[in-house]
Design an enzyme around this catalytic site. Sequence first.
Site, PDB file in Angstrom:
ATOM      1  N   ASN A  49      -1.105   0.048  -8.607  1.00  0.00           N
ATOM      2  CA  ASN A  49      -1.112   1.175  -7.683  1.00  0.00           C
ATOM      3  C   ASN A  49      -0.700   2.399  -8.484  1.00  0.00           C
ATOM      4  O   ASN A  49       0.375   2.419  -9.078  1.00  0.00           O
ATOM      5  CB  ASN A  49      -0.136   0.926  -6.532  1.00  0.00           C
ATOM      6  CG  ASN A  49      -0.265   1.957  -5.439  1.00  0.00           C
ATOM      7  OD1 ASN A  49      -0.493   3.134  -5.695  1.00  0.00           O
ATOM      8  ND2 ASN A  49      -0.113   1.513  -4.209  1.00  0.00           N
ATOM      9  N   HIS A 119      -7.046  -4.843   0.665  1.00  0.00           N
ATOM     10  CA  HIS A 119      -6.245  -5.004  -0.546  1.00  0.00           C
ATOM     11  C   HIS A 119      -4.833  -5.442  -0.176  1.00  0.00           C
ATOM     12  O   HIS A 119      -4.292  -5.031   0.824  1.00  0.00           O
ATOM     13  CB  HIS A 119      -6.221  -3.727  -1.398  1.00  0.00           C
ATOM     14  CG  HIS A 119      -5.743  -2.515  -0.668  1.00  0.00           C
ATOM     15  ND1 HIS A 119      -6.528  -1.840   0.256  1.00  0.00           N
ATOM     16  CD2 HIS A 119      -4.571  -1.850  -0.717  1.00  0.00           C
ATOM     17  CE1 HIS A 119      -5.839  -0.810   0.741  1.00  0.00           C
ATOM     18  NE2 HIS A 119      -4.641  -0.800   0.166  1.00  0.00           N
ATOM     19  N   HIS A 121      -0.815  -5.820  -1.339  1.00  0.00           N
ATOM     20  CA  HIS A 121       0.195  -5.175  -2.171  1.00  0.00           C
ATOM     21  C   HIS A 121       1.249  -6.186  -2.593  1.00  0.00           C
ATOM     22  O   HIS A 121       1.643  -7.035  -1.800  1.00  0.00           O
ATOM     23  CB  HIS A 121       0.907  -4.066  -1.390  1.00  0.00           C
ATOM     24  CG  HIS A 121       0.045  -2.917  -1.034  1.00  0.00           C
ATOM     25  ND1 HIS A 121      -0.011  -1.773  -1.792  1.00  0.00           N
ATOM     26  CD2 HIS A 121      -0.800  -2.719  -0.002  1.00  0.00           C
ATOM     27  CE1 HIS A 121      -0.843  -0.921  -1.234  1.00  0.00           C
ATOM     28  NE2 HIS A 121      -1.344  -1.476  -0.146  1.00  0.00           N
TER      29      HIS A 121
END
Length: 171
Positions: A49, A119, A121
């Site tokens: 990220n 997605h 994390h």
Amino acid sequence: MEVLWAPWRLDYILGPKPDTCPFCLPEHTDEDERRRVLYRGRYSFVIMNIFPYNNGHLMVTPYRHVMNLVDIGPEERHEMMDLMHECTRILQTHFHPQGINMGVNIGEAAGAGIKEHLHFHLVPRWVGDSSFMAFASETRVIPEHLDSTYASLKPYFDEYKRKQQSAKEEI
């Protein structure tokens, strides 16, 4: 007003904004380091990220542009879970966090910043990592530069890739 130095954000602020989904990556490219792609599997990949909550904030995402977990097939789900497992191992080995937050936001109401592309994390956590800065000035401090984090994590994923390839050759 206090000033927090975060030089990597300047590229985003001044740079062109993509018209396309940032997770829709070509399968083969020489831009993986620039895009912070750490690993490419058959159906999904691991990417850092670039606006992390903490050092080592990783994401696992399918190549296919899908919004919902129920829209991915069994092979994609299996590989993504394997990558979540491997990311956890790597983060624990390298950063020695006291915990790891894992999550997925499906849909805008759930807090998905990029709701169009699924997605997951993984965010390493340490007791006290949200110091007074987060509460007093709504600021997070990321102590290591993204380039350094990428360079330190990439060898782990390269080794994982070698192990995956060796396992396929043995079959």
